[in-house]
Design an enzyme around this catalytic site. Structure first.
Site, PDB file in Angstrom:
ATOM      1  N   HIS A  43      48.805  40.328  41.119  1.00  0.00           N
ATOM      2  CA  HIS A  43      48.383  41.590  41.738  1.00  0.00           C
ATOM      3  C   HIS A  43      48.317  42.736  40.724  1.00  0.00           C
ATOM      4  O   HIS A  43      47.771  43.810  41.028  1.00  0.00           O
ATOM      5  CB  HIS A  43      49.330  41.953  42.881  1.00  0.00           C
ATOM      6  CG  HIS A  43      48.663  42.622  44.040  1.00  0.00           C
ATOM      7  ND1 HIS A  43      47.434  43.239  43.934  1.00  0.00           N
ATOM      8  CD2 HIS A  43      49.049  42.779  45.330  1.00  0.00           C
ATOM      9  CE1 HIS A  43      47.095  43.736  45.100  1.00  0.00           C
ATOM     10  NE2 HIS A  43      48.042  43.475  45.975  1.00  0.00           N
ATOM     11  N   ASP A  73      43.054  42.898  42.339  1.00  0.00           N
ATOM     12  CA  ASP A  73      43.303  43.621  43.586  1.00  0.00           C
ATOM     13  C   ASP A  73      43.058  42.697  44.783  1.00  0.00           C
ATOM     14  O   ASP A  73      42.341  41.693  44.684  1.00  0.00           O
ATOM     15  CB  ASP A  73      42.398  44.839  43.686  1.00  0.00           C
ATOM     16  CG  ASP A  73      42.698  45.874  42.608  1.00  0.00           C
ATOM     17  OD1 ASP A  73      43.860  45.918  42.167  1.00  0.00           O
ATOM     18  OD2 ASP A  73      41.769  46.613  42.214  1.00  0.00           O
TER      19      ASP A  73
END
Length: 428
Positions: free
Chosen positions: A399, A403
């Site tokens: 992450h 995204d």
């Protein structure tokens, strides 16, 4: 007579140390020239150390699981003549018992309690003589607090075998302690006996490497896992037709080559997914070549053989390379360069793939594609429910680099390609 010292050799690639994973000889064993003495592991490659001389082992250094520096003496062998590098008297081993031969995953069973004594007769055991309460009537349920009942259950004791010293014959903790101190083991209802053995397994070799890699990945990478179901009916029909039209030299197709080609197409649209993140240097290295790691289970543990440049291989080329690497990984002949260098990984448990998984990213990659099992499920086509072959993709992303929107877009592109497999072969 002389003594020949055997040192941990330089196994190449600038490796300064290696883990000792297996001894093949003990002190006192005769050895022949070229006989394997030990095995060490560096990275994910196991290297055997042969004997350069013939003689007898008189000293052995290091235990399985030890990490040893290159050039360290690990064995001393008594040789005939003057061929040794030291006098035999100087290398006489200390007076101590010979150490038993060890294996990389040695299993040691240790029973931490007295073995369960079986009753000599089938008749019920006499009630504890330490109790002073009135005897219970036949079939009467013993009186005891919930805490006493829990202790008795965990110890595998039938409270009907005890008489209590408390009011109205209630069984107390003291009664239970006294019964246990006598070494008695009352039969458990149904004839079952508690198993109190504890097995200790030393974590060495590949298993330790796996543990270290998984811990590194989970401690450094904030995972986001995205799950999507894919209708595999059309792809399975195409795969069956291609396998039925088998030609010489063509490997049998699984779903992996189709998924690999779909990944290549999807990566072309989202190249950031095919990256390595050097978080120490703060650099993302985006790769043009798609090097797909295929997580494979072997007798030694989980390894990840790598199909290099999948973008330059067609469907059957991917299948052929997967088959070759998987066989090499299973029989332990895979080379170091075949087990490193992946830029994105596929994790599949085949028919045991379950419904959903949360695959762990192969650090320093930023994505792993998890394949779950294919199952027939009813799907609504707008007018009725129809049977379709469905499969879930469970994919994890770093992450810090990918995204959530980009992760979902990538998986949706894979879904579209797999549900309309002809699109995998359309260029442009």
């Amino acid at each position: 007579m002389g003594i020949q010292s055997i040192k941990l050799p330089d196994v190449g690639e600038g490796v300064a140390e290696a883990e000792l994973v297996e001894w093949h000889v003990n002190v006192g064993d005769p050895v022949r020239e070229d006989m394997v003495l030990a095995a060490v592991m560096t990275g994910k490659a196991t290297v055997e150390i042969p004997s350069p001389v013939e003689g007898e082992v008189v000293w052995r250094g290091g235990e399985v699981g030890d990490v040893i520096a290159t050039g360290t003496v690990i064995l001393k062998i008594k040789v005939a003549g003057d061929g040794g590098d030291e006098e035999a008297a100087e290398a006489a081993p200390p007076e101590e018992p010979v150490v038993a031969d060890e294996k990389p995953a040695a299993v040691v069973s240790a029973d931490v309690s007295e073995p369960v004594r079986q009753p000599e007769q089938k008749s019920p055991m006499p009630q504890s003589t330490t109790s002073s309460g009135p005897p219970r009537a036949q079939g009467e349920k013993p009186l005891a607090s919930p805490a006493v009942r829990l202790r008795a259950k965990e110890a595998g004791i039938d409270l009907r075998q005890l008489s209590g010293s408390g009011p109205a014959g209630r069984i107390t903790h003291d009664d239970l302690d006294s019964f246990l101190q006598q070494g008695s083991a009352a039969p458990v209802r149904g004839g079952l006996q508690p198993n109190k053995a504890i097995t200790e397994i030393k974590v060495v070799g590949l298993r330790r490497r796996i543990a270290e890699r998984m811990a590194l990945s989970k401690s450094r990478i904030p995972h986001i896992t995205y799950v999507e179901e894919v209708d595999m009916t059309a792809l399975e029909e195409l795969r069956a037709r291609l396998n039925a039209d088998q030609k010489p030299g063509r490997p049998k197709l699984t779903i992996l080559p189709f998924l690999m080609r779909a990944i290549v197409r999807a990566v072309a649209e989202q190249p950031m997914v095919n990256s390595l993140y050097d978080d120490d240097a703060g650099i993302i290295r985006q790769h043009g070549g798609v090097h797909i790691g295929i997580a494979a289970q072997t007798p030694a543990g989980l390894v990840v053989p790598v199909v290099k440049h999948a973008e330059a291989r067609d469907l059957f080329g991917c299948a052929r390379e997967v088959a070759r690497l998987s066989e090499a990984a299973r029989n332990g002949t895979a080379q170091r360069e075949e087990l490193t260098g992946s830029t994105i990984t596929i994790s599949s448990l085949g028919a045991m793939g379950g419904i959903v998984s949360t695959p762990v990213i192969n650090h320093p990659e930023v994505a792993v594609i998890g394949v779950n099992k294919i199952a027939m499920r009813p799907q609504w086509d707008g007018t009725q429910f129809v049977p379709r072959k469905m499969m879930n993709l469970s994919s994890s992303f770093d992450h810090r680099v990918i995204d959530g929107w980009d992760a979902a877009t990538f998986v949706q592109r894979l879904k579209a390609l797999l549900e309309a497999p002809a699109m995998i072969f359309v260029e442009g």
